[in-house]
Design a protein around this motif. Structure first.
Motif, PDB file in Angstrom:
ATOM      1  N   GLU A 162      -9.755  -8.865  -8.308  1.00 29.55           N
ATOM      2  CA  GLU A 162     -10.448 -10.067  -7.827  1.00 29.55           C
ATOM      3  C   GLU A 162      -9.487 -11.231  -7.594  1.00 29.55           C
ATOM      4  OE1 GLU A 162     -13.910 -10.370  -7.165  1.00 29.55           O
ATOM      5  OE2 GLU A 162     -13.773  -8.198  -7.289  1.00 29.55           O
TER       6      GLU A 162
ATOM      7  N   VAL B 244      -5.658  -9.662  -0.098  1.00 27.67           N
ATOM      8  CA  VAL B 244      -6.666  -9.491  -1.135  1.00 27.67           C
ATOM      9  C   VAL B 244      -6.254  -8.289  -1.979  1.00 27.67           C
ATOM     10  CG1 VAL B 244      -9.081  -9.037  -1.667  1.00 27.67           C
ATOM     11  CG2 VAL B 244      -8.490 -10.488   0.284  1.00 27.67           C
TER      12      VAL B 244
ATOM     13  N   ASN C  30       0.826  -1.203   0.000  1.00 23.09           N
ATOM     14  CA  ASN C  30       0.000   0.000   0.000  1.00 23.09           C
ATOM     15  C   ASN C  30       0.864   1.259   0.000  1.00 23.09           C
ATOM     16  OD1 ASN C  30      -2.688  -1.008  -0.103  1.00 23.09           O
ATOM     17  ND2 ASN C  30      -2.533  -1.642   2.037  1.00 23.09           N
TER      18      ASN C  30
ATOM     19  N   TYR D  51      -7.229  -5.555  -4.401  1.00 26.10           N
ATOM     20  CA  TYR D  51      -8.416  -4.852  -4.866  1.00 26.10           C
ATOM     21  C   TYR D  51      -8.247  -4.452  -6.326  1.00 26.10           C
ATOM     22  CZ  TYR D  51     -10.145  -4.329  -0.060  1.00 26.10           C
ATOM     23  OH  TYR D  51     -10.617  -4.552   1.205  1.00 26.10           O
ATOM     24  N   GLY D  52      -9.340  -4.614  -7.101  1.00 28.29           N
ATOM     25  CA  GLY D  52      -9.336  -4.212  -8.496  1.00 28.29           C
ATOM     26  C   GLY D  52      -9.063  -5.341  -9.456  1.00 28.29           C
TER      27      GLY D  52
ATOM     28  N   GLY E 235      -5.446  -5.503   0.745  1.00 30.67           N
ATOM     29  CA  GLY E 235      -6.045  -5.726   2.052  1.00 30.67           C
ATOM     30  C   GLY E 235      -5.405  -6.898   2.764  1.00 30.67           C
TER      31      GLY E 235
ATOM     32  N   SER F 253      -4.046  -2.207   5.980  1.00 33.19           N
ATOM     33  CA  SER F 253      -4.762  -2.164   4.709  1.00 33.19           C
ATOM     34  C   SER F 253      -5.042  -0.738   4.240  1.00 33.19           C
ATOM     35  CB  SER F 253      -6.104  -2.913   4.824  1.00 33.19           C
ATOM     36  OG  SER F 253      -5.914  -4.244   5.243  1.00 33.19           O
TER      37      SER F 253
ATOM     38  N   SER G 193     -12.529 -12.109  -3.592  1.00 35.50           N
ATOM     39  CA  SER G 193     -13.223 -10.826  -3.584  1.00 35.50           C
ATOM     40  C   SER G 193     -12.879 -10.048  -2.314  1.00 35.50           C
ATOM     41  CB  SER G 193     -14.738 -11.036  -3.638  1.00 35.50           C
ATOM     42  OG  SER G 193     -15.107 -11.728  -4.812  1.00 35.50           O
ATOM     43  N   PRO G 194     -12.876  -8.718  -2.390  1.00 33.60           N
ATOM     44  CA  PRO G 194     -12.677  -7.915  -1.179  1.00 33.60           C
ATOM     45  C   PRO G 194     -13.839  -8.130  -0.217  1.00 33.60           C
ATOM     46  CG  PRO G 194     -12.363  -6.587  -3.160  1.00 33.60           C
ATOM     47  CD  PRO G 194     -12.995  -7.872  -3.590  1.00 33.60           C
TER      48      PRO G 194
ATOM     49  N   VAL H 272      -4.085  -2.797  -9.757  1.00 37.57           N
ATOM     50  CA  VAL H 272      -4.386  -3.022  -8.341  1.00 37.57           C
ATOM     51  C   VAL H 272      -4.479  -1.675  -7.644  1.00 37.57           C
ATOM     52  CG1 VAL H 272      -3.549  -4.029  -6.186  1.00 37.57           C
ATOM     53  CG2 VAL H 272      -3.264  -5.266  -8.346  1.00 37.57           C
ATOM     54  N   THR H 273      -5.557  -1.447  -6.908  1.00 39.38           N
ATOM     55  CA  THR H 273      -5.784  -0.151  -6.272  1.00 39.38           C
ATOM     56  C   THR H 273      -5.476  -0.143  -4.782  1.00 39.38           C
ATOM     57  OG1 THR H 273      -8.114  -0.720  -5.905  1.00 39.38           O
ATOM     58  CG2 THR H 273      -7.559   0.460  -7.943  1.00 39.38           C
ATOM     59  N   GLN H 274      -5.498  -1.302  -4.152  1.00 37.81           N
ATOM     60  CA  GLN H 274      -5.273  -1.399  -2.709  1.00 37.81           C
ATOM     61  C   GLN H 274      -4.987  -2.859  -2.378  1.00 37.81           C
ATOM     62  OE1 GLN H 274      -8.586   0.013  -0.405  1.00 37.81           O
ATOM     63  NE2 GLN H 274      -7.609  -0.299   1.582  1.00 37.81           N
TER      64      GLN H 274
END
Length: 243
Positions: A103, A98, A15, A100-101, A68, A238, A123-124, A64-66
């Motif tokens: 799956e 996980v 992150n 994000y963006g 988790g 996260s 999935s988030p 990928v945006t984040q």
């Protein structure tokens, strides 16, 4: 010194990369965290998988945006959003990531000082605790647990737990470098690690209970703190912006 789960440390550093807070060199060093070897079997790269350096470019390439962190326990799939097969694999080792963006989820397979992150569809979660909310919940759970343990005379059955409660405001060190989104996120994570340590100390000595009733009373007092500590770590690691 508190042990940091692989998922917590990895999510935190990835992150930091996605948010542009840290250089590639700093992130790669942070991801290693004293390990001898790490590889990521993701984005169609099989065999030896991706090195941390190659992974960073792939995260941006695939959108990928984040990242988790997930620290699930039986009955509490914290940080997970399914499917069932991925949740089961994550629960089996007690942690996962996980992405994000895309799956996609990653489960660590660790041998000695080497970790191989294996990908699967994921999935988030429908809800990820925010830092401020997780911090408030942790403080509340700690107060309730401390009061309950005092009534159970924690000092007589485990002085180490009593000492840990007394030393909550003392400086703490983690066993690996971390890069948090904000000072608030860092404080929440350290509080989470502290409280997790307290729970582990108390559960390790559960056999010292004089009766099954007293043992159950201890667990009743500690389970909400255990859940809140994991939620605090997940929220802090996260987070992209510290909120």
């Amino acid at each position: 010194m508190f042990a940091v789960p692989h998922a917590a440390r990895t999510a935190c550093w990835l992150n930091a990369w996605l948010a542009g807070r840290e250089s590639a060199d700093a992130v790669i060093t942070g991801l290693m965290g004293g390990q001898a070897h790490i590889e990521f079997v993701v984005f169609g790269h099989d065999g030896p998988g991706l090195s941390p350096a190659l992974l960073l470019g792939e995260l941006r390439k695939h959108g990928v945006t984040q990242v988790g962190a997930a620290l699930p326990s039986p009955g509490d799939p914290l940080g997970l959003g399914g499917p069932v097969s991925f949740n089961a694999d994550a629960l089996d080792v007690g942690e996962a990531l996980v992405l994000y963006g895309v799956e996609t989820g990653l489960v660590p397979r660790t041998t000695g000082r080497s970790t191989r992150w294996e990908a699967a569809p994921a999935s988030p979660p429908s809800h990820l605790p925010d830092v401020a909310g997780a911090d408030r919940a942790l403080r509340s759970a700690l107060t309730e647990a401390a009061n309950a343990l005092a009534e159970l005379d924690v000092a007589s059955w485990n002085p180490d737990v009593a000492d840990a409660l007394m030393n909550l405001r003392q400086p703490a060190e983690l066993d690996a470098p971390m890069s948090f989104a904000s000072g608030a996120a860092a404080r929440t994570a350290v509080s989470g690690f502290r409280c997790q340590h307290i729970v582990e100390l108390a559960f390790a000595d559960d056999g010292g209970a004089v009766s099954s009733w007293e043992s159950q009373q201890r667990r009743t007092a500690l389970l909400p703190l255990q859940r809140a500590s994991r939620a605090a770590i997940v929220a802090a690691c996260s987070s992209l912006d510290g909120q």
